[in-house]
Design a protein around this motif. Structure first.
Motif, short mmCIF file in Angstrom:
data_model
loop_
_atom_site.label_atom_id
_atom_site.label_comp_id
_atom_site.label_asym_id
_atom_site.label_seq_id
_atom_site.Cartn_x
_atom_site.Cartn_y
_atom_site.Cartn_z
N ASP A 1 -4.42 -16.03 -30.08
CA ASP A 1 -3.90 -14.98 -30.96
C ASP A 1 -3.80 -13.68 -30.17
O ASP A 1 -4.78 -12.96 -30.01
N LYS A 2 -2.62 -13.37 -29.67
CA LYS A 2 -2.44 -12.19 -28.83
C LYS A 2 -2.48 -10.89 -29.62
O LYS A 2 -2.57 -9.80 -29.03
N ASP A 3 -2.38 -10.96 -30.95
CA ASP A 3 -2.45 -9.75 -31.76
C ASP A 3 -3.88 -9.34 -32.09
O ASP A 3 -4.11 -8.28 -32.67
N LEU A 4 -4.83 -10.17 -31.74
CA LEU A 4 -6.23 -9.91 -32.05
C LEU A 4 -6.91 -9.26 -30.85
O LEU A 4 -6.91 -9.81 -29.75
N ILE A 5 -7.48 -8.08 -31.05
CA ILE A 5 -8.21 -7.36 -30.00
C ILE A 5 -9.69 -7.65 -30.18
O ILE A 5 -10.30 -7.25 -31.17
N ILE A 6 -10.27 -8.34 -29.22
CA ILE A 6 -11.67 -8.74 -29.35
C ILE A 6 -12.55 -8.23 -28.21
O ILE A 6 -13.77 -8.39 -28.25
N SER A 7 -11.95 -7.61 -27.20
CA SER A 7 -12.76 -7.08 -26.09
C SER A 7 -11.99 -5.97 -25.39
O SER A 7 -10.78 -5.80 -25.57
N ASN A 8 -12.71 -5.22 -24.57
CA ASN A 8 -12.08 -4.13 -23.80
C ASN A 8 -11.14 -4.64 -22.72
O ASN A 8 -10.36 -3.86 -22.16
N ARG A 9 -11.22 -5.92 -22.41
CA ARG A 9 -10.32 -6.49 -21.41
C ARG A 9 -8.86 -6.42 -21.85
O ARG A 9 -7.96 -6.53 -21.02
N GLN A 10 -8.62 -6.25 -23.13
CA GLN A 10 -7.26 -6.18 -23.65
C GLN A 10 -6.71 -4.76 -23.67
O GLN A 10 -5.54 -4.56 -24.02
N CYS A 11 -7.54 -3.77 -23.32
CA CYS A 11 -7.07 -2.39 -23.30
C CYS A 11 -6.09 -2.19 -22.14
O CYS A 11 -6.23 -2.79 -21.08
N ARG A 12 -5.12 -1.35 -22.35
CA ARG A 12 -4.09 -1.13 -21.34
C ARG A 12 -4.68 -0.56 -20.06
O ARG A 12 -4.35 -1.00 -18.95
N SER A 13 -5.59 0.43 -20.18
CA SER A 13 -6.16 1.05 -18.99
C SER A 13 -7.05 0.06 -18.23
O SER A 13 -7.05 0.04 -16.99
N VAL A 14 -7.78 -0.78 -18.96
CA VAL A 14 -8.66 -1.77 -18.31
C VAL A 14 -7.83 -2.85 -17.64
O VAL A 14 -8.15 -3.31 -16.53
N ARG A 15 -6.74 -3.26 -18.28
CA ARG A 15 -5.88 -4.28 -17.67
C ARG A 15 -5.28 -3.77 -16.35
O ARG A 15 -5.17 -4.52 -15.38
N SER A 16 -4.91 -2.50 -16.32
CA SER A 16 -4.38 -1.94 -15.07
C SER A 16 -5.45 -1.87 -13.99
O SER A 16 -5.17 -2.03 -12.79
N ASN A 17 -6.70 -1.64 -14.39
CA ASN A 17 -7.79 -1.61 -13.41
C ASN A 17 -8.12 -3.00 -12.89
O ASN A 17 -8.52 -3.17 -11.74
N LEU A 18 -7.95 -4.02 -13.75
CA LEU A 18 -8.28 -5.38 -13.35
C LEU A 18 -7.30 -5.93 -12.32
O LEU A 18 -7.57 -6.96 -11.68
N VAL A 19 -6.15 -5.29 -12.16
CA VAL A 19 -5.17 -5.76 -11.19
C VAL A 19 -5.63 -5.47 -9.76
O VAL A 19 -5.27 -6.17 -8.81
N ARG A 20 -6.48 -4.45 -9.59
CA ARG A 20 -6.89 -4.03 -8.25
C ARG A 20 -7.70 -5.07 -7.48
O ARG A 20 -7.34 -5.42 -6.37
N PRO A 21 -8.85 -5.58 -8.02
CA PRO A 21 -9.69 -6.47 -7.20
C PRO A 21 -9.02 -7.80 -6.95
O PRO A 21 -8.13 -8.25 -7.68
N THR A 22 -9.47 -8.45 -5.88
CA THR A 22 -8.92 -9.76 -5.54
C THR A 22 -9.32 -10.82 -6.56
O THR A 22 -8.63 -11.83 -6.69
N ASN A 23 -10.39 -10.60 -7.26
CA ASN A 23 -10.84 -11.55 -8.27
C ASN A 23 -10.46 -11.02 -9.65
O ASN A 23 -10.94 -9.98 -10.08
N SER A 24 -9.60 -11.73 -10.34
CA SER A 24 -9.14 -11.27 -11.66
C SER A 24 -10.24 -11.31 -12.70
O SER A 24 -10.12 -10.68 -13.75
N ASN A 25 -11.31 -12.06 -12.44
CA ASN A 25 -12.42 -12.16 -13.39
C ASN A 25 -13.53 -11.18 -13.03
O ASN A 25 -14.71 -11.47 -13.21
N ALA A 26 -13.17 -10.02 -12.51
CA ALA A 26 -14.17 -9.00 -12.19
C ALA A 26 -14.88 -8.57 -13.47
O ALA A 26 -14.30 -8.55 -14.56
#
Length: 469
Positions: free
Chosen positions: A244-269
């Protein structure tokens, strides 16, 4: 100079009455702390022990002044310590025959240090009460030794060995409990205790203490069960989000956090969340009874399972300083530079977990605080009764009661905010422009931005605030 003559084998000397009093409570407790508060009972017990031929056994004694002046004043490494504080206990040959020096005594020391940690950190017992318990344990071992010696009719080796072992155990217990310095020394050796790092600020009187994040988080993640729970929780959240992509259940779905997660080599940081708040502490006795306000910075792993994340033990202390020191621009700048450097170092270098044979990366998530602290950290105005008081949009105080159905407010964005900050810097920060006062405290922190990393303070806005929209 006071010399202890309560026992013929003691003879310790002290330069002050307070240190001598502490010595009596620690090593001669049986003389002043009778059973059921009956002094005659204490004398009778001592007389009975002397009658059966028991010899008095003291704790570790020294002719140097006692280091424990008061149980609330801890010994620090830079203070002068007696010679015994820098030397390991000299175990007798009989003890070495019973225990292996590298195994038995080390295990005993580690177990006893953990025993004290449970008293202090888990059960939250005061230091004076812990010292009283330890003193009674030593007195109990003394009584056992006396009774053992009294029943020895001949030079029976097994009995002598038993009494010597108890005597050496008594010395180990007394040595670890001697003062705060020795206790922390054992915690460092056996439990990887990392003392806080002291930061000198603008003047010699101004300082702060912080715990390096890399060491603190590394110790936490060495727990296999906790690390596995975090990994399972991340996978579970990813599965729920995919359904369910319309359901927000964690900060990992925030736009700013998603852009930060792109940086490290491990996507599961792992996500690292910060939190700050002020506390007031008071000294109810003594000449300084005033309230002292402290500012605390905490960290929390945002990917912990909910049942673990909601526990207070999961929140780690990162920094502690006087609030008044943050009012000085130079002191605040010095402290923030160290904290930001520490946070950036953790995000860039990551940490290595031997059990996983891999590295774990971290990404900054959000910075939580109440509205006043968030505005101060973000570089916004610190009053909410005029001007552009919101850090998320450009609403004015005069239009705060207009329903959102009748008017739309322009949200703050990175580009607009940065332009305003540059304009303020060009004018040497002499004015507040659209609610912005200047640079954020953490403007150099990787992944942080004032318009995206400071979430709303819903509790105060809804439950207490009058500016909620």
């Amino acid at each position: 100079m006071i010399r202890c003559e309560l026992n013929a084998l003691c003879g310790s000397r002290y330069s002050s009455f307070d240190s001598y009093r502490q010595h009596i409570y620690r090593c001669h407790r049986s003389l002043i702390d009778p059973f059921d508060n009956d002094h005659s009972g204490s004398v009778a017990i001592e007389k009975a022990l002397n009658d059966i031929g028991g010899s008095s056994v003291d704790c570790i004694s020294s002719n140097e002044p006692d280091l424990t002046v008061d149980s609330d004043e801890f010994i620090h490494p830079e203070e002068e310590l007696s010679e015994i504080d820098y030397q390991p206990i000299n175990f007798g040959p009989i003890l070495n025959n019973v225990f292996d020096q590298n195994t038995g005594c080390t295990k005993l020391t580690a177990f006893y240090t953990y025993f004290l940690l449970e008293f202090r950190e888990h059960h939250l017992l005061p230091q004076k009460l812990v010292q009283l318990i330890i003193s009674n344990i030593c007195s109990l071992l003394d009584i056992i030794i006396k009774i053992t010696n009294a029943k020895t009719l001949s030079a029976c080796a097994p009995v002598i060995d038993f009494a010597t072992v108890l005597r050496e155990i008594n010395q180990i217990i007394s040595f670890i409990s001697k003062n705060e310095y020795q206790f922390l020394k054992q915690c460092t050796e056996h439990f990887d205790y990392q003392p806080p790092t002291k930061i000198m600020l603008n003047t010699a009187e101004e300082c702060a203490n912080y715990v390096p994040l890399k060491q603190s988080v590394s110790c936490m993640l060495h727990d296999d069960q906790l690390l596995q729970a975090i990994i399972d929780n991340i996978k579970s959240l990813s599965t729920c989000t995919a359904k369910d992509k319309d359901l927000i259940i964690s900060n990992r779905q925030c736009r700013s956090v998603r852009s930060n997660l792109v940086r490290p080599t491990n996507s599961n940081a792992l996500l690292l969340k910060l939190y700050t708040d002020g506390i007031d502490i008071t000294n109810p006795i003594g000449p300084k009874k005033d309230s002292h306000k402290l500012t605390c910075f905490y960290y929390l792993l945002d990917d912990l399972p909910e049942i673990v994340r909601s526990q207070v033990d999961s929140i780690g202390l990162h920094c502690l300083c006087y609030t008044k020191n943050l009012n000085n621009d130079n002191s605040r700048r010095m402290l923030m530079n160290i904290l930001v450097e520490d946070l950036n170092k953790l995000q860039i270098e990551s940490i290595s977990i031997p059990r996983l044979s891999s590295r774990i990366y971290f990404v900054f998530s959000t910075f939580c605080a109440d509205n006043l602290a968030s505005n101060e950290i973000g570089g916004f105005q610190k009053n909410f009764n005029g001007g552009h008081f919101c850090r998320h949009c450009f609403i004015t105080y005069e239009n705060r009661h207009i329903p959102l159905t009748d008017i739309s407010f322009v949200p703050r964005s990175r580009l607009k905010h940065d332009k305003i900050v540059n304009h303020i810097i060009a004018n040497n920060g002499r004015q507040i422009v659209q609610g912005v006062k200047g640079l954020s405290w953490f403007h150099d922190l990787i992944g942080f931005h004032s318009t995206e990393s400071l979430p709303p303070d819903i509790m105060h806005d809804i439950a207490e605030g009058s500016t909620a929209r």
